[in-house]
Design an enzyme around this catalytic site. Structure first.
Site, PDB file in Angstrom:
ATOM      1  N   ARG A 147       0.843  -1.200   0.000  1.00  0.00           N
ATOM      2  CA  ARG A 147       0.000   0.000   0.000  1.00  0.00           C
ATOM      3  C   ARG A 147       0.879   1.250   0.000  1.00  0.00           C
ATOM      4  NH1 ARG A 147      -1.478   1.831   4.689  1.00  0.00           N
ATOM      5  NH2 ARG A 147      -2.344  -0.092   5.517  1.00  0.00           N
TER       6      ARG A 147
ATOM      7  N   ASP B 249      -4.758  19.890 -15.150  1.00  0.00           N
ATOM      8  CA  ASP B 249      -5.136  18.532 -15.561  1.00  0.00           C
ATOM      9  C   ASP B 249      -4.674  18.404 -17.020  1.00  0.00           C
ATOM     10  OD1 ASP B 249      -6.436  16.284 -16.569  1.00  0.00           O
ATOM     11  OD2 ASP B 249      -8.169  16.539 -15.256  1.00  0.00           O
TER      12      ASP B 249
ATOM     13  N   LYS C  78      -5.963   7.333 -19.644  1.00  0.00           N
ATOM     14  CA  LYS C  78      -6.160   7.851 -20.995  1.00  0.00           C
ATOM     15  C   LYS C  78      -4.869   7.749 -21.810  1.00  0.00           C
ATOM     16  CE  LYS C  78     -10.131   8.852 -19.097  1.00  0.00           C
ATOM     17  NZ  LYS C  78     -10.467  10.169 -18.536  1.00  0.00           N
TER      18      LYS C  78
ATOM     19  N   TYR D 208     -13.818  18.465 -16.414  1.00  0.00           N
ATOM     20  CA  TYR D 208     -14.256  17.068 -16.573  1.00  0.00           C
ATOM     21  C   TYR D 208     -15.429  16.782 -15.625  1.00  0.00           C
ATOM     22  CZ  TYR D 208     -13.983  11.989 -16.094  1.00  0.00           C
ATOM     23  OH  TYR D 208     -14.281  10.661 -16.024  1.00  0.00           O
TER      24      TYR D 208
END
Ligand SMILES: *Cc1c(COP(=O)(O)O)cnc(C)c1O
Length: 380
Positions: free
Chosen positions: A47, A171, A196, A99
């Site tokens: 983690r 972004d 993406k 977005y």
């Protein structure tokens, strides 16, 4: 420093001290053995950190020009890390056409009185300056915006944000560092949905936050461990594999998108085409300065009387699915898909009509893609 293509192609190569594997292996182990109880090794528990995540973070930080990065389980988790670092009541200025998922998160946090969020038409610097007039803690930018491809001047917006006391985050999902480097233009940090263009093969979900401030980088890393939002080993491996071809993919897909946009502009069945590589686009000159290509997304509206659903049903080479930046072309209707979480009022404010169609152009032959679009336009 070597060129972008070289740094990307060699990401995670020759980095296996155990067996000298050319390609860094996937370490799926959740735990790492200690030599002694009190001696903390480089890797302890997955983690917190694992080798593949570290290689991916190092690669994206290098390609964006940051001091380091934190890779997360999704793009939204990267944005959330950034929000986590703000005090209660912090003022955030974000684009009206951010977005859909970003708006959903910001709206929910604002409704819970966590933050004061203001939406600005960031491409209009006067409106942006007015939105920053009372000061701000964070200015979030997204350029080109999704799905209308509006272009915000990163250098000027950063100057305005800094003058208002804000940190500036960009972004950069729609272009990737292959086509735009916001930190070189004055931004303080960069966020990606690695889902993406960075991964580019539509087979994982992930995100990354690239920092220029080592102290904040440590805090983001601390939170990613505390909340358990770091990127998993298999996904880090896929993202690292994808990023090796990022330069050539982004260039080829962006060149194909420009050809398709030009073709659509000439088609009588098309009422509007939004693509920053077209001289008719309001952000054309700015995009030519701050981007190394128009990007892989083109959006369009059919002429009145034509049927969007008939057009979509007739397409054979673009799959109806809500993502972008992969090697396969995708098509979507933002109002019903990616931006469905926004209220109709917020969509109207952002200029996203129900008839808007978004194409993410892949690596198929551009002649085949053009032929497919023409056939679907004739069927609409
Ligand atoms: C997809 C996307 C996100 C969210 O990323 P996920 O990986 O889906 O969580 C954020 N910003 C932009 C511009 C996106 O396209």
């Amino acid at each position: 420093m070597s060129a972008f293509a070289t740094r990307a192609a060699r990401a995670g190569i020759n980095r296996d001290p155990a067996h000298r594997a050319v390609v860094a292996p996937i370490h799926l182990s959740s735990a790492y053995a200690r030599e002694q109880p009190g001696k903390v090794p480089d890797f302890d528990y997955a983690r917190t950190a694992h080798p593949g995540r570290g290689l991916f973070e190092e690669t994206v930080a290098d390609l964006e020009g940051g001091c380091g990065a934190v890779a997360t389980a999704s793009g939204m988790a990267a944005i959330d890390l950034l929000l986590n670092d703000l005090p209660i009541g912090a003022r955030i200025v974000a684009p009206v056409d951010a977005y859909g998922g970003t708006r959903r998160l910001l709206d929910a946090r604002a409704a819970g009185k966590r933050f004061d969020v203001r939406y600005a038409r960031s491409w209009d610097l006067d409106h942006l300056a007015a939105s920053l007039a009372d000061g701000a803690d964070l200015l979030l930018l997204e350029t080109p915006s999704n799905p209308l491809l509006r272009i915000t001047d990163i250098a000027e917006a950063s100057r305005l944000g800094h003058a208002a006391g804000a940190r500036v985050a960009v972004d950069n999902t729609l272009l990737s560092p292959a086509l735009q480097r916001p930190l070189d233009l004055g931004a303080d940090c960069v966020i990606h949905s690695a889902t993406k263009l960075i991964n580019g093969h539509s087979d994982m979900v992930g995100g990354v936050l690239v920092e220029t401030d080592p102290g904040r980088l440590d805090r983001h890393r601390w939170w990613a461990n505390a909340a358990g939002t770091g990127l998993a080993a298999f996904d880090a491996y896929l993202a690292l594999r994808g990023v090796r071809t990022l330069g050539i993919r982004a260039q080829a897909q962006s060149a194909a998108a420009l050809k398709l946009a030009r073709h659509l502009e000439e088609s009588p069945e098309v009422a509007a085409v939004h693509y920053p590589g077209l001289p008719a686009h309001p952000g054309f000159a700015l995009a030519a300065r701050q981007q190394a290509g128009g990007g892989v997304v083109v959006s369009l509206e059919l002429a009145p009387g034509l049927d969007t659903n008939r057009f979509l049903a007739a397409l054979r080479l673009s799959t109806l699915a809500q993502s972008l930046g992969g090697v396969e072309s995708l098509v979507s209707v933002p109002a019903l898909m990616t931006h469905a979480a926004m209220t109709p009022g917020a969509r109207a404010e952002a200029g996203i009509s129900d008839r808007l169609i978004r194409l993410s152009v892949g690596l198929e032959d551009v002649g085949d893609l053009t032929g497919d679009l023409d056939r679907a336009l004739a069927a609409a």
